[in-house]
Design a protein around this motif. Structure first.
Motif, PDB file in Angstrom:
ATOM      1  N   LEU A 106      74.926 -49.206 -88.892  1.00  0.00           N
ATOM      2  CA  LEU A 106      74.647 -48.671 -87.558  1.00  0.00           C
ATOM      3  C   LEU A 106      74.570 -47.149 -87.587  1.00  0.00           C
ATOM      4  O   LEU A 106      73.655 -46.551 -87.006  1.00  0.00           O
ATOM      5  N   VAL A 107      75.491 -46.507 -88.292  1.00  0.00           N
ATOM      6  CA  VAL A 107      75.494 -45.043 -88.380  1.00  0.00           C
ATOM      7  C   VAL A 107      74.270 -44.555 -89.144  1.00  0.00           C
ATOM      8  O   VAL A 107      73.638 -43.573 -88.758  1.00  0.00           O
ATOM      9  N   ARG A 108      73.918 -45.252 -90.221  1.00  0.00           N
ATOM     10  CA  ARG A 108      72.742 -44.843 -91.007  1.00  0.00           C
ATOM     11  C   ARG A 108      71.455 -44.980 -90.209  1.00  0.00           C
ATOM     12  O   ARG A 108      70.544 -44.174 -90.335  1.00  0.00           O
ATOM     13  N   ARG A 109      71.352 -46.019 -89.406  1.00  0.00           N
ATOM     14  CA  ARG A 109      70.135 -46.219 -88.608  1.00  0.00           C
ATOM     15  C   ARG A 109      70.020 -45.200 -87.493  1.00  0.00           C
ATOM     16  O   ARG A 109      68.925 -44.896 -87.040  1.00  0.00           O
ATOM     17  N   ALA A 110      71.149 -44.696 -87.016  1.00  0.00           N
ATOM     18  CA  ALA A 110      71.114 -43.714 -85.926  1.00  0.00           C
ATOM     19  C   ALA A 110      70.476 -42.418 -86.402  1.00  0.00           C
ATOM     20  O   ALA A 110      69.896 -41.690 -85.618  1.00  0.00           O
ATOM     21  N   GLY A 111      70.594 -42.140 -87.699  1.00  0.00           N
ATOM     22  CA  GLY A 111      69.976 -40.944 -88.256  1.00  0.00           C
ATOM     23  C   GLY A 111      70.733 -39.687 -87.872  1.00  0.00           C
ATOM     24  O   GLY A 111      71.764 -39.735 -87.213  1.00  0.00           O
ATOM     25  N   ALA A 113      71.860 -36.411 -85.952  1.00  0.00           N
ATOM     26  CA  ALA A 113      71.918 -36.081 -84.527  1.00  0.00           C
ATOM     27  C   ALA A 113      70.929 -34.957 -84.231  1.00  0.00           C
ATOM     28  O   ALA A 113      70.686 -34.084 -85.059  1.00  0.00           O
ATOM     29  N   GLU A 114      70.377 -35.000 -83.044  1.00  0.00           N
ATOM     30  CA  GLU A 114      69.444 -33.949 -82.647  1.00  0.00           C
ATOM     31  C   GLU A 114      70.238 -32.659 -82.402  1.00  0.00           C
ATOM     32  O   GLU A 114      71.400 -32.692 -82.013  1.00  0.00           O
TER      33      GLU A 114
END
Length: 121
Positions: A106-111, A113-114
């Motif tokens: 889940l953290v890896r897919r979130a990429g 942060a902007e």
């Protein structure tokens, strides 16, 4: 990548529970504590009971408590028979390893942060 079990959903579960660094570190820690508890139980004499086994249950928390609660609802006294405790411990560790793998994915897919500072303003 070659399928492990031939079933895509089962392959995903195996990958999440056993094929990422965070889950492997957790499982390695559980193995190390299990070996410590076994050595303490088999080779060390204590005047009173040893509390080394508590470390295993702390590593399996919070899911192990669901098994304790379910066992008490089913009428088991003090956690139930030894086979129930061992099964609850193993299943709890596997569920938590799976949860750790899912969280890592889940953290890896979130990429990344902007940026909090927009460009051009």
């Amino acid at each position: 990548m070659k399928r492990l079990t031939g079933h895509p959903h089962l392959d995903t579960l195996v990958r999440l529970a056993f094929r990422n660094t965070a889950s492997l570190i957790y499982l390695g820690l559980v193995l190390a504590v299990t070996l410590f508890v076994a050595a303490d139980t088999l080779f060390v004499t204590h005047e009173d009971a040893s509390f080394s086994g508590v470390w295993l249950f702390l590593l399996a928390a919070p899911t192990i408590f669901l098994f304790f609660f379910g066992g008490s609802l089913a009428g088991a006294e003090a956690g139930g028979p030894a086979w129930f405790l061992v099964l609850a411990l193993v299943v709890s560790v596997l569920v938590q390893s799976l949860a750790i793998g899912w969280f890592v994915r889940l953290v890896r897919r979130a990429g990344p942060a902007e940026s909090a500072h927009p460009q051009g303003v």
